[in-house]
Design a protein around this motif. Structure first.
Motif, PDB file in Angstrom:
ATOM      1  N   MET A 149      -5.081 -54.047 -21.290  1.00  0.00           N
ATOM      2  CA  MET A 149      -4.847 -55.440 -21.813  1.00  0.00           C
ATOM      3  C   MET A 149      -3.438 -55.518 -21.524  1.00  0.00           C
ATOM      4  SD  MET A 149      -5.447 -56.501 -25.763  1.00  0.00           S
ATOM      5  CE  MET A 149      -6.888 -55.472 -26.045  1.00  0.00           C
ATOM      6  N   ASP A 165       0.095 -58.012 -22.597  1.00  0.00           N
ATOM      7  CA  ASP A 165       0.728 -58.799 -23.729  1.00  0.00           C
ATOM      8  C   ASP A 165       1.391 -60.117 -23.243  1.00  0.00           C
ATOM      9  OD1 ASP A 165      -0.139 -57.051 -25.775  1.00  0.00           O
ATOM     10  OD2 ASP A 165       1.593 -55.666 -25.332  1.00  0.00           O
ATOM     11  N   ASN A 187      -2.341 -65.005 -22.279  1.00  0.00           N
ATOM     12  CA  ASN A 187      -3.714 -64.250 -22.635  1.00  0.00           C
ATOM     13  C   ASN A 187      -4.174 -64.654 -23.943  1.00  0.00           C
ATOM     14  OD1 ASN A 187      -3.924 -63.343 -19.888  1.00  0.00           O
ATOM     15  ND2 ASN A 187      -3.127 -61.153 -20.548  1.00  0.00           N
ATOM     16  N   TRP A 188      -3.554 -65.075 -24.690  1.00  0.00           N
ATOM     17  CA  TRP A 188      -3.891 -65.635 -26.043  1.00  0.00           C
ATOM     18  C   TRP A 188      -4.400 -66.804 -26.188  1.00  0.00           C
ATOM     19  CZ3 TRP A 188      -3.210 -62.014 -30.158  1.00  0.00           C
ATOM     20  CH2 TRP A 188      -2.717 -61.055 -30.042  1.00  0.00           C
ATOM     21  N   GLN A 238      -6.704 -62.327 -28.059  1.00  0.00           N
ATOM     22  CA  GLN A 238      -6.601 -62.011 -26.576  1.00  0.00           C
ATOM     23  C   GLN A 238      -7.773 -62.614 -25.931  1.00  0.00           C
ATOM     24  OE1 GLN A 238      -4.003 -60.213 -24.525  1.00  0.00           O
ATOM     25  NE2 GLN A 238      -2.888 -60.387 -26.398  1.00  0.00           N
ATOM     26  N   ASP A 239      -7.710 -63.001 -24.847  1.00  0.00           N
ATOM     27  CA  ASP A 239      -8.849 -63.685 -24.052  1.00  0.00           C
ATOM     28  C   ASP A 239      -9.800 -62.706 -23.978  1.00  0.00           C
ATOM     29  OD1 ASP A 239      -7.633 -62.143 -22.175  1.00  0.00           O
ATOM     30  OD2 ASP A 239      -7.648 -63.616 -20.644  1.00  0.00           O
TER      31      ASP A 239
END
Length: 103
Positions: A1, A3, A7-8, A54-55
């Motif tokens: 993952m 940051d 991706n949010w 997160q996605d």
């Protein structure tokens, strides 16, 4: 993952900070990383909050929030209903004078 910012994803918006924080803690307890965005720059203002995830966690987070029963009885309502069925004599029994007040 990673940051990375993109991706949010915006998951939910709440009118009160406390409701958003409660749901964020529920998600965190289920292993989901949550970011909170207050809708006011002034500390202490209860102007609402946005939850971001997160996605990779988005679908799981949606399922968790969708499973919350907002139409059912709250613990307080359940408590109130159960006390209504108890008679006052059960809550305040009369003392038995014949054996010194012991029943």
């Amino acid at each position: 993952m990673t940051d990375q910012v993109d991706n949010w994803h915006k998951l939910a918006r709440y009118d009160t900070n406390i409701q958003g924080e409660l749901h964020a803690n529920l998600l965190r307890n289920n292993g989901i990383t949550v970011s909170l965005q207050p809708l006011s720059a002034m500390p202490g203002m209860n102007s609402g909050i946005v939850l971001w995830v997160q996605d990779t966690d988005l679908a799981h987070a949606k399922r968790i929030l969708d499973s919350i029963d907002t139409d059912g009885d709250t613990p307080y309502e359940i408590f109130d209903e159960s006390t209504e069925t108890v008679s006052s004599s059960d809550l305040n029994p009369e003392l038995d004078d014949n054996n010194g007040g012991n029943q």
